[in-house]
Design a protein around this motif. Sequence first.
Motif, PDB file in Angstrom:
ATOM      1  N   GLU A 258       0.810  -1.210   0.000  1.00  0.00           N
ATOM      2  CA  GLU A 258       0.000   0.000   0.000  1.00  0.00           C
ATOM      3  C   GLU A 258       0.849   1.269   0.000  1.00  0.00           C
ATOM      4  O   GLU A 258       0.454   2.290  -0.572  1.00  0.00           O
ATOM      5  CB  GLU A 258      -0.958  -0.008   1.193  1.00  0.00           C
ATOM      6  CG  GLU A 258      -2.118  -0.963   1.029  1.00  0.00           C
ATOM      7  CD  GLU A 258      -2.983  -0.567  -0.165  1.00  0.00           C
ATOM      8  OE1 GLU A 258      -3.556   0.533  -0.161  1.00  0.00           O
ATOM      9  OE2 GLU A 258      -3.071  -1.360  -1.115  1.00  0.00           O
ATOM     10  N   ARG A 259       1.990   1.220   0.652  1.00  0.00           N
ATOM     11  CA  ARG A 259       2.891   2.387   0.645  1.00  0.00           C
ATOM     12  C   ARG A 259       3.341   2.705  -0.776  1.00  0.00           C
ATOM     13  O   ARG A 259       3.360   3.869  -1.195  1.00  0.00           O
ATOM     14  CB  ARG A 259       4.091   2.122   1.545  1.00  0.00           C
ATOM     15  CG  ARG A 259       5.059   3.301   1.651  1.00  0.00           C
ATOM     16  CD  ARG A 259       6.190   2.976   2.593  1.00  0.00           C
ATOM     17  NE  ARG A 259       6.937   1.821   2.140  1.00  0.00           N
ATOM     18  CZ  ARG A 259       7.367   0.831   2.934  1.00  0.00           C
ATOM     19  NH1 ARG A 259       7.117   0.837   4.217  1.00  0.00           N
ATOM     20  NH2 ARG A 259       8.042  -0.188   2.427  1.00  0.00           N
ATOM     21  N   GLU A 260       3.683   1.664  -1.534  1.00  0.00           N
ATOM     22  CA  GLU A 260       4.110   1.869  -2.915  1.00  0.00           C
ATOM     23  C   GLU A 260       2.958   2.419  -3.761  1.00  0.00           C
ATOM     24  O   GLU A 260       3.150   3.336  -4.578  1.00  0.00           O
ATOM     25  CB  GLU A 260       4.620   0.556  -3.504  1.00  0.00           C
ATOM     26  CG  GLU A 260       5.107   0.681  -4.937  1.00  0.00           C
ATOM     27  CD  GLU A 260       5.645  -0.622  -5.484  1.00  0.00           C
ATOM     28  OE1 GLU A 260       6.147  -0.608  -6.626  1.00  0.00           O
ATOM     29  OE2 GLU A 260       5.569  -1.660  -4.780  1.00  0.00           O
ATOM     30  N   SER A 265       0.546   7.172  -6.521  1.00  0.00           N
ATOM     31  CA  SER A 265      -0.603   8.046  -6.776  1.00  0.00           C
ATOM     32  C   SER A 265      -0.339   9.475  -6.303  1.00  0.00           C
ATOM     33  O   SER A 265      -0.634  10.441  -7.012  1.00  0.00           O
ATOM     34  CB  SER A 265      -1.845   7.495  -6.075  1.00  0.00           C
ATOM     35  OG  SER A 265      -2.222   6.246  -6.617  1.00  0.00           O
ATOM     36  N   LEU A 266       0.214   9.625  -5.113  1.00  0.00           N
ATOM     37  CA  LEU A 266       0.427  10.950  -4.548  1.00  0.00           C
ATOM     38  C   LEU A 266       1.530  11.729  -5.253  1.00  0.00           C
ATOM     39  O   LEU A 266       1.551  12.958  -5.213  1.00  0.00           O
ATOM     40  CB  LEU A 266       0.744  10.832  -3.052  1.00  0.00           C
ATOM     41  CG  LEU A 266      -0.420  10.361  -2.174  1.00  0.00           C
ATOM     42  CD1 LEU A 266       0.073  10.000  -0.780  1.00  0.00           C
ATOM     43  CD2 LEU A 266      -1.501  11.441  -2.095  1.00  0.00           C
ATOM     44  N   PRO A 274      10.887   9.063  -0.322  1.00  0.00           N
ATOM     45  CA  PRO A 274      10.945   7.593  -0.217  1.00  0.00           C
ATOM     46  C   PRO A 274      10.941   7.138   1.240  1.00  0.00           C
ATOM     47  O   PRO A 274      11.595   7.747   2.088  1.00  0.00           O
ATOM     48  CB  PRO A 274      12.266   7.251  -0.907  1.00  0.00           C
ATOM     49  CG  PRO A 274      12.531   8.393  -1.834  1.00  0.00           C
ATOM     50  CD  PRO A 274      11.994   9.606  -1.129  1.00  0.00           C
ATOM     51  N   SER A 275      10.211   6.071   1.535  1.00  0.00           N
ATOM     52  CA  SER A 275      10.005   5.661   2.918  1.00  0.00           C
ATOM     53  C   SER A 275      10.104   4.152   3.080  1.00  0.00           C
ATOM     54  O   SER A 275       9.684   3.389   2.206  1.00  0.00           O
ATOM     55  CB  SER A 275       8.628   6.132   3.393  1.00  0.00           C
ATOM     56  OG  SER A 275       8.333   5.667   4.692  1.00  0.00           O
ATOM     57  N   ASP A 276      10.644   3.730   4.227  1.00  0.00           N
ATOM     58  CA  ASP A 276      10.646   2.327   4.643  1.00  0.00           C
ATOM     59  C   ASP A 276       9.687   2.105   5.806  1.00  0.00           C
ATOM     60  O   ASP A 276       9.682   1.029   6.401  1.00  0.00           O
ATOM     61  CB  ASP A 276      12.060   1.911   5.071  1.00  0.00           C
ATOM     62  CG  ASP A 276      13.080   2.032   3.956  1.00  0.00           C
ATOM     63  OD1 ASP A 276      12.959   1.270   2.985  1.00  0.00           O
ATOM     64  OD2 ASP A 276      13.975   2.894   4.040  1.00  0.00           O
ATOM     65  N   ASN A 326      -7.014   3.975   2.396  1.00  0.00           N
ATOM     66  CA  ASN A 326      -6.051   4.723   1.586  1.00  0.00           C
ATOM     67  C   ASN A 326      -6.719   5.372   0.377  1.00  0.00           C
ATOM     68  O   ASN A 326      -6.332   6.468  -0.045  1.00  0.00           O
ATOM     69  CB  ASN A 326      -4.913   3.801   1.137  1.00  0.00           C
ATOM     70  CG  ASN A 326      -4.097   3.302   2.309  1.00  0.00           C
ATOM     71  OD1 ASN A 326      -4.013   3.955   3.345  1.00  0.00           O
ATOM     72  ND2 ASN A 326      -3.481   2.131   2.147  1.00  0.00           N
ATOM     73  N   ASP A 327      -7.738   4.717  -0.171  1.00  0.00           N
ATOM     74  CA  ASP A 327      -8.503   5.328  -1.262  1.00  0.00           C
ATOM     75  C   ASP A 327      -9.198   6.594  -0.780  1.00  0.00           C
ATOM     76  O   ASP A 327      -9.282   7.592  -1.519  1.00  0.00           O
ATOM     77  CB  ASP A 327      -9.540   4.338  -1.800  1.00  0.00           C
ATOM     78  CG  ASP A 327      -8.906   3.185  -2.585  1.00  0.00           C
ATOM     79  OD1 ASP A 327      -7.750   3.348  -3.019  1.00  0.00           O
ATOM     80  OD2 ASP A 327      -9.575   2.151  -2.745  1.00  0.00           O
ATOM     81  N   GLU A 328      -9.712   6.572   0.462  1.00  0.00           N
ATOM     82  CA  GLU A 328     -10.327   7.767   1.036  1.00  0.00           C
ATOM     83  C   GLU A 328      -9.309   8.897   1.174  1.00  0.00           C
ATOM     84  O   GLU A 328      -9.606  10.079   0.932  1.00  0.00           O
ATOM     85  CB  GLU A 328     -10.954   7.448   2.379  1.00  0.00           C
ATOM     86  CG  GLU A 328     -12.191   6.570   2.330  1.00  0.00           C
ATOM     87  CD  GLU A 328     -13.347   7.276   1.630  1.00  0.00           C
ATOM     88  OE1 GLU A 328     -13.482   8.502   1.766  1.00  0.00           O
ATOM     89  OE2 GLU A 328     -14.103   6.576   0.917  1.00  0.00           O
ATOM     90  N   LEU A 329      -8.101   8.543   1.557  1.00  0.00           N
ATOM     91  CA  LEU A 329      -7.032   9.544   1.663  1.00  0.00           C
ATOM     92  C   LEU A 329      -6.754  10.180   0.315  1.00  0.00           C
ATOM     93  O   LEU A 329      -6.635  11.410   0.196  1.00  0.00           O
ATOM     94  CB  LEU A 329      -5.754   8.912   2.207  1.00  0.00           C
ATOM     95  CG  LEU A 329      -4.503   9.796   2.206  1.00  0.00           C
ATOM     96  CD1 LEU A 329      -4.631  10.942   3.208  1.00  0.00           C
ATOM     97  CD2 LEU A 329      -3.243   8.981   2.481  1.00  0.00           C
TER      98      LEU A 329
END
Length: 336
Positions: A258-260, A265-266, A274-276, A326-329
């Motif tokens: 989901e992070r990817e 999208s964002l 980039p995040s771990d 996440n879709d709501e976000l």
Amino acid sequence: MDPDSVARTARVPHGGTTDETVLDFSANTNPDRPDGVDDVYASALAAATRYPDDDYADFRAAAAEYVECDPESVVPTAGGLEALRLAFEVTLGPGDSALVPEPSFGEYDREIRLQGADPVAVAPDEILDVDPRPHDVAVVCTPNNPTGELADTERLRAFAARCRESDTVLVVDEAFLDFTDAPSLAGEPGVVVARSLTKMFGLPGIRAGFAVATGDLGARLAVARRSWSLSTPAAAVGAYCMRQTDFVEDTRTRVARERERLADSLSEQFDVVPSDAPFLLLDVGDRDVRSVVETARKRGVAIRDATTFPTLDSHVRVAVKHPDENDELLRALADV
């Protein structure tokens, strides 16, 4: 704690909202929790009419399995922040110096100042290259909050070795490390590891965590720890959760996927760091940060104003949750 420093130190803003009418993306906690937690809590609550066993043998055993260290090195604490305060209490005094990453968790600066010591800020991606010799303590957050980058394990171990050579205590905040497959530094000589059970197990109100340290450093932590530092329910739930290995693996998989997806999208609207970790830092550019936060909230989503972190002036932070959430976000942040 230095009494003279308390009056000069303020509280620190955090994410999270008590408004149940909005989806909370401002706090980085797992929206799921392991099956069976309710039963464990209820059983432990029935035993809460007596003081806890201050040895916390089962909790320490579970924590030791979780981070692969000796149970005798585990010091139970009421959350990761309590572990950090304990680490600074036994290592710092007035006039001492502590290296801290910036931007990062604001409580490092505050807790160090409460001891009368002076925090010295260094960028998170540079701190492992700094000479620790002038400092009594060095702090590393991995993955770093709010930027999300994971410290390279070999570079971190090399930095720990340099800290030992200079008699600098290394405090490693691993609050989000269990969202990665990176090994813990728990048990490394001269290092205090601080762990939180809040994030992975979705139970911020339980207040369970622990510190790990060996030798004289570990002995000092054990002596300074508050008696009955965990409630009976917190100790039971914490021990149970740390043994739910399938839950941890499933969470890691979902968060990475989901992070990817969120980052892809964002990135059409924002500069995504980039995040771990189970969150993303977004640079909103020339948009007004307050307006972005308020617009998202009007659309039913709470996000974190990251300008409260030093050096960030055009950023927000968002957690990674379930796909539908996440879709709501994404909808809330569209065309802000």
